[in-house]
Motif scaffolding. Structure first.
Motif, mmCIF file in Angstrom:
data_model
loop_
_atom_site.group_PDB
_atom_site.id
_atom_site.type_symbol
_atom_site.label_atom_id
_atom_site.label_comp_id
_atom_site.label_asym_id
_atom_site.label_seq_id
_atom_site.Cartn_x
_atom_site.Cartn_y
_atom_site.Cartn_z
ATOM 1 N N VAL A 196 -59.949 1.734 53.928
ATOM 2 C CA VAL A 196 -59.519 3.127 54.052
ATOM 3 C C VAL A 196 -58.314 3.302 53.138
ATOM 4 C CG1 VAL A 196 -58.637 4.873 55.653
ATOM 5 C CG2 VAL A 196 -60.335 3.218 56.438
ATOM 6 N N THR A 197 -58.223 4.446 52.488
ATOM 7 C CA THR A 197 -57.152 4.648 51.515
ATOM 8 C C THR A 197 -56.055 5.555 52.070
ATOM 9 O OG1 THR A 197 -58.388 6.454 50.487
ATOM 10 C CG2 THR A 197 -58.640 4.255 49.534
ATOM 11 N N CYS A 198 -54.908 5.440 51.451
ATOM 12 C CA CYS A 198 -53.715 6.176 51.876
ATOM 13 C C CYS A 198 -53.854 7.655 51.515
ATOM 14 C CB CYS A 198 -52.486 5.580 51.186
ATOM 15 S SG CYS A 198 -50.962 6.483 51.478
ATOM 16 N N PRO A 199 -53.695 8.570 52.461
ATOM 17 C CA PRO A 199 -53.771 10.000 52.147
ATOM 18 C C PRO A 199 -52.701 10.466 51.175
ATOM 19 C CG PRO A 199 -53.930 9.635 54.523
ATOM 20 C CD PRO A 199 -53.507 8.332 53.907
ATOM 21 N N GLU A 200 -51.599 9.729 51.102
ATOM 22 C CA GLU A 200 -50.492 10.137 50.244
ATOM 23 C C GLU A 200 -50.700 9.735 48.790
ATOM 24 O OE1 GLU A 200 -46.336 11.698 50.070
ATOM 25 O OE2 GLU A 200 -47.694 11.568 51.765
ATOM 26 N N CYS A 201 -51.126 8.460 48.552
ATOM 27 C CA CYS A 201 -51.189 7.969 47.176
ATOM 28 C C CYS A 201 -52.554 7.419 46.777
ATOM 29 C CB CYS A 201 -50.131 6.891 46.954
ATOM 30 S SG CYS A 201 -50.441 5.349 47.870
ATOM 31 N N GLY A 202 -53.465 7.262 47.744
ATOM 32 C CA GLY A 202 -54.790 6.734 47.421
ATOM 33 C C GLY A 202 -54.873 5.231 47.401
ATOM 34 N N GLY A 203 -53.769 4.540 47.697
ATOM 35 C CA GLY A 203 -53.787 3.086 47.725
ATOM 36 C C GLY A 203 -54.525 2.545 48.931
ATOM 37 N N MET A 229 -52.159 8.843 60.983
ATOM 38 C CA MET A 229 -53.132 8.576 59.927
ATOM 39 C C MET A 229 -54.343 9.486 60.063
ATOM 40 S SD MET A 229 -54.341 6.997 57.331
ATOM 41 C CE MET A 229 -55.979 6.735 56.638
ATOM 42 N N ALA A 230 -54.848 9.646 61.283
ATOM 43 C CA ALA A 230 -56.021 10.497 61.503
ATOM 44 C C ALA A 230 -55.738 11.931 61.085
ATOM 45 C CB ALA A 230 -56.447 10.437 62.968
ATOM 46 N N ALA A 231 -54.571 12.445 61.469
ATOM 47 C CA ALA A 231 -54.221 13.819 61.123
ATOM 48 C C ALA A 231 -54.027 13.977 59.623
ATOM 49 C CB ALA A 231 -52.952 14.230 61.878
#
Length: 344
Positions: A225-232, A258-260
């Motif tokens: 799963v990737t980071c919503p902020e940076c895509g990492g 994270m879910a939100a």
């Protein structure tokens, strides 16, 4: 092993409804407060008048923390806008490091640093707020022998943060706001004893991935799963009963945050796709008009492409606007969670 200890620092975290709660708390603290108070309120990058508000509320002066200043007793230090506040060897440090739980300043970095540097002499307090920033940091304070306190959820304007703390941390006290000053002063004077728990180690969850089959079509599960902020890429791990996700850049989320954040990013991307489809429909229509006279056959193809893009834009818009299942916003902590700790 049970022992009597004198608490030497108070760390407080609050979010929605926090200005009023902090005002009430500051008004009840004595002028001779023998310990420092460190406060994080979720203010983002917005200008904050909280130091003036709290200084006017009671006799203990309040100020925005300055990077590198020594921590002094009898003062309320506030995390300034857009900076995490931590403690290192008796000094305050201000960091513009990645957001945690979509917040900067965030509560968890402060609580973790207080747990590391003060151990059993630390008090962590969670006040009113949404979601659950501060829960993981309070867990660290408790794990290292400090005192864990949360506002009684029934007493909080926004109960989610205190409820999360009560669900995941074995609280020492769960109190209405009016009872907190007296409790804090007793702890500072060393009039309570408590057990220091053994340190716990974190464990990385590692589950074998199997492909999902939907409507006869196979969708391989993503590698991560990737980071919503940076895509990492995000790693997930447990701390006690808390599930946390973090990327190599440093962004971190509890599972509910994270879910939100993931849902918000998903909706943003889908709405951007609707916009692009609508723009493609308009572009193809302009091309159809431009080529109509010299090349009617090509113009008809552009018209068809425009209708196709517009049709898919409508379908995607309808999909985005459907009701979505969001367990993270509807889940309630168990009633037993409020029974953690003791009152008064």
């Amino acid at each position: 092993m049970a022992f009597m200890t004198r608490s030497s620092i108070i760390a407080i975290g609050a979010s929605a409804g926090g200005v009023g709660a902090l005002h009430e708390l500051a008004a009840a603290l004595p002028a001779t407060l023998p310990v420092p108070v460190l406060v994080v309120l979720h203010i983002g990058a917005h200008r904050s008048e909280l130091p003036a508000i709290l200084s006017a509320a009671g006799p203990v002066p309040a100020k925005h923390a300055e990077d590198g200043e020594n921590i002094q007793s009898g003062c309320i230090y506030l995390a300034p806008p857009d900076r995490h506040m931590i403690v290192v060897d008796g000094q305050l440090r201000l960091l513009r490091s990645p957001k945690e739980n979509c917040a900067r300043p965030a509560i968890d970095p402060l609580f973790r640093s207080v747990a590391e540097h003060y151990g059993p002499a630390a008090i962590g307090v969670i006040l009113t707020g949404r979601l659950n920033d501060g829960t993981l940091g309070l867990y660290e304070i408790k794990r290292r022998g400090g005192v864990a306190i949360a506002q009684d959820p029934d007493d909080a304007p926004y109960s989610q943060m205190p409820e999360s703390a009560a669900e995941h941390v074995e609280l020492d006290y769960c109190l209405p706001l009016a009872a907190m000053p007296g409790c804090l002063l007793k702890l500072i004077e060393g009039k309570t004893g408590k057990e220091v728990p053994m340190a716990e180690t974190s464990s990385l969850l590692d589950h074998e991935q199997e492909p999902e089959i939907v409507a006869g079509r196979t969708f391989d599960r993503p590698l991560t799963v990737t980071c919503p902020e940076c895509g990492g890429a995000l790693k997930k791990f447990e701390r006690g009963s808390i599930l946390k996700f973090g990327c190599h850049i440093g962004h971190s989320y509890t599972s509910e945050v994270m879910a939100a954040a993931q849902f918000e990013e998903m909706e943003k991307v889908m709405r951007a796709a609707v916009r692009f489809l609508n723009e493609r429909a308009e572009f193809c229509l302009q091309m159809a008009e431009y080529t109509h006279a010299p090349h009617p056959d090509i113009s008809a193809q552009w018209h068809a492409a425009s209708r196709q893009a517009l049709d898919r834009a409508y379908k995607l818009r309808d999909l985005v606007e459907q009701d979505w299942l969001t367990p993270e916003s509807s889940a309630e902590p168990p009633i037993a969670a409020r029974a953690h700790g003791k009152a008064g």
